[in-house]
Every structure is written in C-alpha cells, then in structure tokens.
Write a protein that holds these residues in place. Structure first.
Motif, short mmCIF file in Angstrom:
data_model
loop_
_atom_site.label_atom_id
_atom_site.label_comp_id
_atom_site.label_asym_id
_atom_site.label_seq_id
_atom_site.Cartn_x
_atom_site.Cartn_y
_atom_site.Cartn_z
N GLU A 185 0.59 -1.28 0.33
CA GLU A 185 0.40 -0.33 0.32
C GLU A 185 0.70 1.36 0.15
O GLU A 185 0.21 2.33 -0.58
CB GLU A 185 -0.75 -0.20 0.97
N LEU A 186 1.62 1.38 0.71
CA LEU A 186 2.87 2.16 0.75
C LEU A 186 3.75 3.13 -0.53
O LEU A 186 3.38 3.88 -1.01
CB LEU A 186 3.84 2.60 1.67
N ALA A 187 4.00 1.34 -0.77
CA ALA A 187 4.61 1.86 -2.30
C ALA A 187 3.94 1.81 -3.56
O ALA A 187 4.42 3.19 -3.85
CB ALA A 187 5.31 0.60 -2.81
N THR A 188 2.61 1.76 -3.72
CA THR A 188 2.27 1.99 -4.34
C THR A 188 1.04 3.46 -4.23
O THR A 188 1.09 4.01 -5.50
CB THR A 188 0.41 1.00 -4.36
N THR A 189 0.70 3.91 -3.44
CA THR A 189 0.67 5.41 -3.21
C THR A 189 1.52 6.13 -4.00
O THR A 189 1.11 7.78 -3.79
CB THR A 189 -0.88 5.44 -1.55
N GLY A 190 2.87 6.09 -3.34
CA GLY A 190 3.26 6.82 -3.78
C GLY A 190 3.96 8.29 -2.76
O GLY A 190 4.06 9.24 -2.98
N GLY A 191 3.29 7.98 -1.68
CA GLY A 191 3.40 8.90 -1.07
C GLY A 191 2.27 10.31 -0.86
O GLY A 191 2.06 10.67 -0.04
N ARG A 192 1.05 10.13 -2.15
CA ARG A 192 0.00 11.05 -2.13
C ARG A 192 -1.02 10.80 -1.02
O ARG A 192 -1.27 9.95 -0.69
CB ARG A 192 -0.27 10.24 -3.46
N GLU A 193 -1.70 11.92 -0.56
CA GLU A 193 -2.62 12.14 0.19
C GLU A 193 -4.04 11.59 -0.37
O GLU A 193 -4.17 11.84 -1.79
CB GLU A 193 -3.04 13.61 0.84
N ARG A 194 -4.70 10.53 0.84
CA ARG A 194 -6.11 10.55 -0.10
C ARG A 194 -6.74 11.35 0.36
O ARG A 194 -6.98 11.30 1.22
CB ARG A 194 -6.04 8.46 0.03
N ARG A 195 -7.85 11.09 -0.84
CA ARG A 195 -9.04 12.22 -0.38
C ARG A 195 -10.38 10.83 0.08
O ARG A 195 -11.27 10.61 -0.59
CB ARG A 195 -9.02 13.02 -1.44
#
Length: 195
Positions: A185-195
């Motif tokens: 999960e951390l690798a695929t989201t690339g550090g973007r914030e979710r809304r």
C-alpha cells in the motif's frame, strides 16, 4: 499408622500442625513399617509417582515383619522409599520426659525397652524400591543431605521434562501477510494523500 498432617506445599501450615503432633496418643509402642508404608502409598497420587518419594524415619525394628513386602508393593506403584535410620546398632534405651524428670520406657512386664537400629533391614527395604538407606549418625543434617542429593534433582528433572511439552507461540506468522499488504500500500500510493 495415621495421617497427622495432610500433604501440603504450605510449609507454614505444616510447621504449625507439626507442633501439635502428640506422640503419647499411641497407646501401644512398637514399629509396624508395613502399615506406615501402605499408608504413604494411599496418600500418593498415582499419576505423580515419578515425582513422589516416601521418606521413612525409623530405627528399623519391624516388629510386624511385613515391611519389605510393603516396600515391594510401593515399588510396583512406582514409588521409591528413602529410609533414614536413627539409633544405635548396639541398642539404646528410650528416654521419656515426664513431670520434669526423665525415665526409661518400660514394656508391660516392667522391663526397660531397648531399641536397636536395623541398618541391614532398612537398606534392603529401600533397595527393594530403588531408594536408598541413610544412617542419621553418619552425617550432619541427614534430611537436608537427602533432599539436596536425591529429591531436588528429581524435581528439577521433572520440571525440565514439563517444559519440553510447552507449546511455542506462533502468532507472528499471521502478521507477516498483513505487513506485506501494508508495504504494498505504501509503495503503490507513492506518498500521495488520499481524499
């Protein structure tokens, strides 16, 4: 043969009850080793024979003559007898304290009672069960020596056997897939914030 103090691990209670033991309530003198050994066998728990020993404190004069037979019965139940012999092999009189004076014990005919240590009989009795005979006059503190050399190692060996049967906790393997999902999960989201 009577049970004066029930089997217990509570040494404070044991000491308190031991102070109340009255040896004068036995009206007839003499030693019946078989009765004492059979009573000890009745008190022993059958499933705890590997960790149970009988400690017999006596001069060894088996007036009923059935002590060795009772020892064989205990051996069949898996119990060992450790005999601690008190007295003199030459014989000695039994002193009684009464009304502030000392006198010797007498039998019904008025003769003084002489007690003799039967070391050979006690040795054979203990050997019949895989136990051991100890002369009380051969060492200082014979009960402490017997406990340290024979009984404490028996308890330690039993404890070590018990720890081998313990289950090992394996709950950490359940956490491994959860950790892998978290890293994904951390690798695929690339550090973007979710809304």
């Amino acid at each position: 043969a009577r049970t004066w103090i029930p089997l217990t691990h509570d040494t404070a209670s044991f000491r308190g009850l031991l102070d109340e033991v009255d040896t004068t309530v036995v009206p007839v003198g003499g030693t019946d080793l078989a009765a004492a050994l059979r009573r000890a066998a009745e008190l022993a728990q059958p499933d705890e024979a590997q960790t149970t020993v009988v400690i017999l404190l006596t001069d060894g004069e088996d007036l009923e003559g059935a002590g060795r037979q009772a020892a064989y019965e205990l051996h069949e139940d898996g119990l060992r007898v450790y005999a601690v012999g008190y007295g003199s092999m030459l014989g000695s009189k039994i002193t009684l304290a009464q009304d502030g004076t000392e006198r010797f014990l007498r039998d019904r005919s008025g003769d003084e009672v002489v007690s003799r240590l039967d070391a050979d009989g006690l040795s054979a009795l203990a050997a019949a069960t895989g136990g051991e005979f100890v002369r009380a006059d051969a060492m200082a503190l014979p009960l402490r020596q017997l406990y340290r050399k024979r009984i404490a190692p028996l308890q330690k060996r039993t404890f070590e056997q018990g720890t081998e049967l313990a289950k090992k906790p394996r709950y950490q393997w359940v956490l491994l897939p959860l950790l892998a999902l978290l890293l994904y999960e951390l690798a695929t989201t690339g550090g973007r914030e979710r809304r």
